[in-house]
Design a protein around this motif. Structure first.
Motif, PDB file in Angstrom:
ATOM      1  N   LEU A  68       0.892  -0.900  -0.042  1.00 45.53           N
ATOM      2  CA  LEU A  68      -0.134   0.288   0.164  1.00 45.53           C
ATOM      3  C   LEU A  68       0.889   1.253  -0.068  1.00 45.53           C
ATOM      4  O   LEU A  68       0.567   2.195  -0.740  1.00 45.53           O
ATOM      5  CB  LEU A  68      -1.029  -0.026   1.222  1.00 45.53           C
ATOM      6  N   ALA A  69       1.873   1.200   0.630  1.00 44.74           N
ATOM      7  CA  ALA A  69       2.923   2.416   0.805  1.00 44.74           C
ATOM      8  C   ALA A  69       3.469   2.575  -0.525  1.00 44.74           C
ATOM      9  O   ALA A  69       3.568   3.751  -0.897  1.00 44.74           O
ATOM     10  CB  ALA A  69       3.971   2.015   1.795  1.00 44.74           C
ATOM     11  N   ALA A  70       3.874   1.534  -1.236  1.00 50.77           N
ATOM     12  CA  ALA A  70       4.365   1.734  -2.705  1.00 50.77           C
ATOM     13  C   ALA A  70       3.312   2.242  -3.409  1.00 50.77           C
ATOM     14  O   ALA A  70       3.735   3.409  -4.379  1.00 50.77           O
ATOM     15  CB  ALA A  70       4.862   0.318  -2.997  1.00 50.77           C
ATOM     16  N   SER A  71       2.132   1.743  -3.553  1.00 54.48           N
ATOM     17  CA  SER A  71       1.194   2.282  -4.453  1.00 54.48           C
ATOM     18  C   SER A  71       0.718   3.659  -4.107  1.00 54.48           C
ATOM     19  O   SER A  71       0.529   4.636  -5.190  1.00 54.48           O
ATOM     20  CB  SER A  71      -0.084   1.449  -4.572  1.00 54.48           C
ATOM     21  N   ASN A  72       0.825   4.099  -2.672  1.00 53.77           N
ATOM     22  CA  ASN A  72       0.618   5.435  -2.656  1.00 53.77           C
ATOM     23  C   ASN A  72       1.420   6.576  -3.009  1.00 53.77           C
ATOM     24  O   ASN A  72       1.330   7.450  -3.485  1.00 53.77           O
ATOM     25  CB  ASN A  72       0.816   5.542  -0.745  1.00 53.77           C
ATOM     26  N   ALA A  73       2.894   5.797  -3.100  1.00 51.54           N
ATOM     27  CA  ALA A  73       4.119   6.738  -3.372  1.00 51.54           C
ATOM     28  C   ALA A  73       4.366   6.619  -4.929  1.00 51.54           C
ATOM     29  O   ALA A  73       4.836   7.451  -5.503  1.00 51.54           O
ATOM     30  CB  ALA A  73       5.376   6.443  -2.629  1.00 51.54           C
ATOM     31  N   GLY A  74       3.677   5.802  -5.560  1.00 51.90           N
ATOM     32  CA  GLY A  74       3.961   5.455  -7.046  1.00 51.90           C
ATOM     33  C   GLY A  74       5.295   5.024  -7.364  1.00 51.90           C
ATOM     34  O   GLY A  74       5.877   5.202  -8.383  1.00 51.90           O
ATOM     35  N   VAL A  75       5.860   4.307  -6.517  1.00 48.59           N
ATOM     36  CA  VAL A  75       7.129   3.446  -6.621  1.00 48.59           C
ATOM     37  C   VAL A  75       6.677   1.938  -6.369  1.00 48.59           C
ATOM     38  O   VAL A  75       6.557   1.624  -5.417  1.00 48.59           O
ATOM     39  CB  VAL A  75       8.037   3.965  -5.491  1.00 48.59           C
ATOM     40  N   PRO A  76       6.964   1.196  -7.640  1.00 49.39           N
ATOM     41  CA  PRO A  76       6.667  -0.227  -7.280  1.00 49.39           C
ATOM     42  C   PRO A  76       7.433  -0.806  -6.168  1.00 49.39           C
ATOM     43  O   PRO A  76       8.422  -0.619  -6.000  1.00 49.39           O
ATOM     44  CB  PRO A  76       7.235  -0.840  -8.827  1.00 49.39           C
ATOM     45  N   VAL A  77       6.572  -1.556  -5.454  1.00 44.64           N
ATOM     46  CA  VAL A  77       7.086  -2.348  -4.137  1.00 44.64           C
ATOM     47  C   VAL A  77       8.410  -3.200  -4.270  1.00 44.64           C
ATOM     48  O   VAL A  77       9.329  -3.022  -3.115  1.00 44.64           O
ATOM     49  CB  VAL A  77       5.971  -3.183  -3.531  1.00 44.64           C
ATOM     50  N   ILE A  78       8.880  -3.608  -5.430  1.00 39.27           N
ATOM     51  CA  ILE A  78      10.179  -4.303  -5.654  1.00 39.27           C
ATOM     52  C   ILE A  78      11.407  -3.374  -5.246  1.00 39.27           C
ATOM     53  O   ILE A  78      12.510  -3.668  -5.145  1.00 39.27           O
ATOM     54  CB  ILE A  78      10.074  -4.695  -7.213  1.00 39.27           C
ATOM     55  N   LEU A  79      11.122  -1.923  -5.564  1.00 44.88           N
ATOM     56  CA  LEU A  79      12.083  -0.871  -5.178  1.00 44.88           C
ATOM     57  C   LEU A  79      12.354  -0.771  -3.763  1.00 44.88           C
ATOM     58  O   LEU A  79      13.019  -0.044  -3.235  1.00 44.88           O
ATOM     59  CB  LEU A  79      12.022   0.356  -5.883  1.00 44.88           C
TER      60      LEU A  79
END
Lengths: 270, 95
Positions: free
Chosen positions: A218-229
């Protein structure tokens, strides 16, 4: 040689777009030339997950209708220059995608020397989902360890072996992989959630990866940075393992065990 | 599981139930896969015809297409009601 990979599931909300974004980034990180295409016409979302929503000028449907060139519509990722995003159209009707149009765009990507084209399928088994899988060489079926998702995945596996170009031309079948997402080892240990072995046994195909349920997603989609990063997230590491396996590396499955609890939380529950 | 959960009694292992249910429904749906589209309609119409003569249940007909060597066999099973039930319905009809 370009490989077309469809990320599909049948059921909505299981993590197709999250997985498409992370797999695409993972491949680009390893130096591959990658395009990731959003097939969900009318409900564009991949751009948000990739963090390029404000840079969409032309979309997939514009290219299909030859209102712009493919080059104009491909959005170059800011982090990896070998990674490109093709956004779905937001306004047109579902019939905007045609088999011939999709084939032309995919062939053009092939001519441009892309190593991988990731097709992010919409939910359901309508036209968009059909076209996302039709030209696939490989399929990653995203599944949650939950009854409706597993049943829908089996339906999709059936379609992959009958309604694809490879099936119709009698060539080698579409390679199929399972990607188990939202896996919660604590609940599996408690007997409240099906395990990786349960799902594998029911569907009978090989597992590419298991992504643990994680706040990082969720944090990753909030930020627009794919979670793999996200180096701190288990989900990110699990996606990285999945990418390695996709490229033929052998890696042990991680994050399948519940974290060990202390004596107090053991006694009083959590 | 914490102490309080233990005292409350162990909850049912729902994952096992899920797996069993899925195993059955997936097997059933796989066997129907690839069979002709007309089967459900054929089943309904046959049921109507049979019901003109015998009072059978909704699920009394089982149709499957099976492979036997290089030809397909339409396998049709109709379960007739037991004698007592049939006599009862017949009697009811006469009354």
């Amino acid at each position: 040689m370009t490989e077309f990979i469809v990320i599909t599931s049948g059921k909505g909300g299981v993590g197709k777009t999250t997985s498409s974004a992370s797999l695409a980034v993972g491949l680009a990180k390893r130096g591959k030339k990658v395009a990731v295409i959003d097939f969900d016409v009318g409900l564009r979302n991949l751009d948000l997950i990739m963090g390029c929503e404000r840079r969409v000028v032309y979309d997939f449907v514009n290219v299909i209708h030859q209102e712009c060139t493919l080059k104009q519509a491909l959005i170059k990722d800011k982090r990896y220059e070998s990674l490109h995003v093709l956004a779905a159209s937001q306004t047109r009707d579902k019939d905007a995608l045609t088999k011939e149009g999709v084939e032309r765009v995919l062939n053009e990507l092939k001519d441009e020397g892309f190593d991988y084209v990731i097709c992010d399928s919409p939910a359901g088994i309508e036209k968009g989902a059909f076209l996302a899988m039709y030209f696939a060489d490989r399929a990653v079926v995203v599944v949650n360890p939950e009854v409706s998702s597993v049943r829908d995945s089996d339906r999709i596996l059936g379609l992959l072996s009958s309604k694809t170009r490879r099936a119709e031309n009698g060539g080698p079948p579409v390679a199929q992989h399972l990607l188990l997402t939202r896996y919660n080892p604590v609940r599996v240990a408690a007997g409240d959630m099906m395990s990786i072995d349960d799902v594998k046994e029911i569907l009978g195909i090989e597992v590419l990866g298991v992504i643990p349920e994680s706040e990082g997603v969720l944090a990753a989609s909030n930020a627009g940075v794919p979670v793999i990063l996200d180096e701190a997230s288990h989900a990110g590491h699990a996606y990285d393992d999945a990418v390695a396996r996709l490229l033929g590396e052998e890696r042990p499955m991680r994050f399948l065990e519940a974290p060990k609890k202390g004596i107090l939380s053991r006694l009083f529950g959590s | 599981m914490g102490l309080f959960d233990f005292l409350r009694g162990s909850p049912k292992q729902t994952a096992t139930i899920a797996k069993e249910r899925l195993r059955i429904i997936v097997a059933q749906e796989r066997s129907a896969r690839g069979s002709p589209d007309y089967l459900p309609l054929l089943r309904r119409e046959l049921l109507e015809v049979i019901r003109k003569y015998v009072n059978v249940d909704q699920d009394a007909i089982d149709i499957q297409v099976k492979r036997d060597g290089d030809h397909e066999v339409l396998d049709l099973t109709v379960t007739l009601p037991d004698k007592a039930g049939a006599a009862a319905t017949a009697a009811a009809r006469e009354a």
